[in-house]
Design an enzyme around this catalytic site. Structure first.
Site, PDB file in Angstrom:
ATOM      1  N   ARG A 144      14.307   9.212 -14.497  1.00 15.26           N
ATOM      2  CA  ARG A 144      15.328   8.644 -15.182  1.00 15.26           C
ATOM      3  C   ARG A 144      16.219   9.194 -16.209  1.00 15.26           C
ATOM      4  O   ARG A 144      17.302   8.437 -16.128  1.00 15.26           O
ATOM      5  CB  ARG A 144      14.222   7.501 -15.985  1.00 15.26           C
ATOM      6  CG  ARG A 144      13.576   6.552 -15.207  1.00 15.26           C
ATOM      7  CD  ARG A 144      12.575   5.670 -16.159  1.00 15.26           C
ATOM      8  NE  ARG A 144      12.084   4.759 -15.240  1.00 15.26           N
ATOM      9  CZ  ARG A 144      10.883   3.893 -15.308  1.00 15.26           C
ATOM     10  NH1 ARG A 144      10.143   4.422 -16.462  1.00 15.26           N
ATOM     11  NH2 ARG A 144      10.327   3.160 -14.757  1.00 15.26           N
ATOM     12  N   LYS A 181      -1.216  -7.393  -3.988  1.00 12.13           N
ATOM     13  CA  LYS A 181      -1.154  -8.841  -3.944  1.00 12.13           C
ATOM     14  C   LYS A 181      -0.242  -9.624  -3.082  1.00 12.13           C
ATOM     15  O   LYS A 181       0.886  -9.346  -3.440  1.00 12.13           O
ATOM     16  CB  LYS A 181      -1.593  -9.424  -5.406  1.00 12.13           C
ATOM     17  CG  LYS A 181      -3.033  -8.756  -5.937  1.00 12.13           C
ATOM     18  CD  LYS A 181      -2.829  -9.249  -7.380  1.00 12.13           C
ATOM     19  CE  LYS A 181      -4.213  -8.711  -8.066  1.00 12.13           C
ATOM     20  NZ  LYS A 181      -3.866  -9.084  -9.589  1.00 12.13           N
TER      21      LYS A 181
HETATM   22  P1  AMP Z   1       1.584  -3.484  -6.116  1.00 10.02           P
HETATM   23  O1  AMP Z   1       1.550  -2.843  -7.496  1.00 10.02           O
HETATM   24  O2  AMP Z   1       1.213  -4.718  -5.826  1.00 10.02           O
HETATM   25  O3  AMP Z   1       2.811  -3.015  -5.379  1.00 10.02           O
HETATM   26  O4  AMP Z   1       0.429  -2.620  -5.393  1.00 10.02           O
HETATM   27  C1  AMP Z   1       0.278  -1.311  -5.296  1.00 10.02           C
HETATM   28  C2  AMP Z   1      -1.097  -0.734  -5.187  1.00 10.02           C
HETATM   29  O5  AMP Z   1      -1.491  -1.418  -4.053  1.00 10.02           O
HETATM   30  C3  AMP Z   1      -1.156   0.798  -4.721  1.00 10.02           C
HETATM   31  O6  AMP Z   1      -1.845   1.479  -6.192  1.00 10.02           O
HETATM   32  C4  AMP Z   1      -2.129   0.881  -3.764  1.00 10.02           C
HETATM   33  O7  AMP Z   1      -3.127   1.812  -3.859  1.00 10.02           O
HETATM   34  C5  AMP Z   1      -2.650  -0.663  -3.550  1.00 10.02           C
HETATM   35  N1  AMP Z   1      -3.232  -0.832  -2.455  1.00 10.02           N
HETATM   36  C6  AMP Z   1      -2.423  -0.858  -1.233  1.00 10.02           C
HETATM   37  N2  AMP Z   1      -3.333  -1.331   0.067  1.00 10.02           N
HETATM   38  C7  AMP Z   1      -4.473  -1.382  -0.787  1.00 10.02           C
HETATM   39  C8  AMP Z   1      -5.766  -1.921  -0.130  1.00 10.02           C
HETATM   40  N3  AMP Z   1      -5.920  -2.084   1.204  1.00 10.02           N
HETATM   41  N4  AMP Z   1      -6.699  -2.093  -0.788  1.00 10.02           N
HETATM   42  C9  AMP Z   1      -6.683  -2.070  -2.233  1.00 10.02           C
HETATM   43  N5  AMP Z   1      -5.428  -1.424  -2.873  1.00 10.02           N
HETATM   44  C10 AMP Z   1      -4.418  -1.373  -2.301  1.00 10.02           C
END
Ligand code: AMP
Length: 415
Positions: free
Chosen positions: A34, A217
């Site tokens: 950054r 999610k």
């Molecule tokens: P987000 O903050 O919603 O973009 O999610 C990112 C996180 O999703 C990362 O830390 C990944 O480790 C997690 N992630 C991706 N695929 C999976 C999965 N199959 N099961 C659990 N966590 C996941």
């Protein structure tokens, strides 16, 4: 007004940057991306013969002084990056003397803006449900205006180069712009680049357009998924949200991540894609583990046939090929969110397949934008950040911009 049009010679420039860098327990910077991101803007102002008043937030001190989140800790790193001495104002709202004393070529760094609740403009110590909340909010908004005016009084010109907070209507990112006329407020180079990258994705689309949404999610990505549905040719939905879809379609997903209250949302997305003629690519197979750690036992199975006690942690080989097939021919690519738990080395293959296909498409002339904290960490982990067209520094700001929302930090300057 643009940064290139403005002559900073003899002017004091107040520049909002995003120096919210991660620190280790000893206060050492662990990633200076950054700081480096803001350098072109800061150096241009100094090269013109201007002086710099740099302001930023760090962390979430919630309106209170917190030495652990003091920007004094990064003063030397900023000085080193700029190649010049940096003075420090320990109270951002009482820096009149330090600001007035600045000579051309000199640099002053203000203390963390969020040590004052006025920066964010949210009333403190009162619950939203409290009957007095509305009045407290109005009072805080008035205080926010005064705080912004105070900051503005230090300088002749205002530059916003903090894309990471552009989706917030804070004192230093938006309210402050009211104190400057149109000729003396502008976006910094980093902001200009980010806004242009989003524009490439939203309005200057070369087809086919493939968007890849991953992460944990579906609920946090629904706004962007809905907006993209009107724009993309291929939509890959992967990562943890895979299993909400598999469950909604009647599959057995073992102990995989699942948003049980979002099953209908998943079915609606599938239906909408059909209606709009979007090629929706969902994982069909996955790598499952018997525990949430890198060294658990693994096997490959279909996403709807995951045995009890196992959870999907990465995309399987058939899905990886399906993802790559939708990415390789694309001319516009947007990637947000990993396809698996990429933080564990044994579950990077899905994200790696997406990264490799994006790099290949980029080499063939596609515009590829990677954004949102985790996907950026992903391309950095693979050492591929300089092989895609643009890696955005903004998480929430990028997502909101792509959702089609107006960013207050941009609107305040551009009108
Ligand atoms: P987000 O903050 O919603 O973009 O999610 C990112 C996180 O999703 C990362 O830390 C990944 O480790 C997690 N992630 C991706 N695929 C999976 C999965 N199959 N099961 C659990 N966590 C996941």
């Amino acid at each position: 007004m643009t940064l290139d049009q403005y002559d900073f010679n003899g002017k004091k420039a107040l520049v909002r940057v995003d120096f919210n860098v991660p620190l280790d327990e000893n206060g050492n910077i662990t990633d200076d991306t950054r700081i480096r991101g803001a350098l072109p803007t800061l150096k241009k102002i100094l090269a013109d013969g201007g002086s710099l008043i740099i302001m930023s937030h760090m962390g979430k001190p919630k309106g209170k002084v917190n030495p652990k989140l003091s920007l004094a800790q990064i003063k030397d790193a900023v000085a080193k990056a700029l190649g010049t001495e940096v003075k420090f104002a320990p109270d951002c709202a009482n820096a009149d003397q330090e600001a007035a004393a600045l000579k051309p070529g000199e640099v002053l760094l203000l203390e963390n803006l969020r040590f004052y609740p006025e920066e964010e403009g949210k009333p403190v110590g009162i619950d939203k449900a409290d009957p007095g909340y509305k009045a407290a909010k109005e009072e805080m908004k008035a205080r926010q205006k005064e705080f912004a005016k105070k900051l503005a009084s230090y300088a002749d010109v205002y530059v916003n180069d903090a894309f990471g907070t552009a989706h917030r209507s804070h004192a230093s990112t938006a309210v402050i712009a009211d104190s400057f006329d149109a000729d003396s407020k502008m976006l910094g180079y980093l902001m200009e680049k980010e806004v242009k990258a989003v524009d490439n994705i939203l309005s200057d689309i070369k087809r086919p357009f493939t968007a890849i949404m991953g992460g944990s999610k579906v609920s946090t990505k629904i706004g962007i998924i809905e907006n993209l549905m009107d724009k993309v040719d291929n939509l890959i939905l992967c990562g943890g949200m895979t299993y909400t879809f598999a469950k909604a379609l009647g599959g057995n997903i073992g102990k995989s991540l699942c948003e049980s209250d979002k099953l209908q949302m998943a079915l609606d997305i599938i239906e909408k894609a059909k209606q709009k003629g979007v090629n929706l690519v969902l994982a069909t197979d996955c790598v499952v583990g018997d525990d949430f750690n890198n060294d658990c036992n693994t096997m490959v199975c279909n996403v709807d046939e995951i045995p009890e006690g196992w959870e999907g942690l990465d995309a399987g080989p058939v899905s990886r090929e399906a993802f790559a097939a939708a990415i390789r021919p694309a001319k516009t690519i947007l990637w947000n969110g990993p396809a698996g738990v990429f933080e564990f080395d044994n579950f990077t293959a899905g994200s790696r397949a997406i990264a490799d296909a994006s790099v290949e498409a980029t080499a063939n002339g596609a515009f590829s934008l990677v954004g949102g904290g985790d996907s950026v960490a992903c391309v950095n982990k693979f050492g591929l950040a300089d092989k895609v067209s643009y890696v955005s520094t903004g998480g929430g700001a990028l997502l909101e911009a792509i959702e089609g929302k107006v960013l207050p930090g941009v609107a305040a300057v551009k009108g």
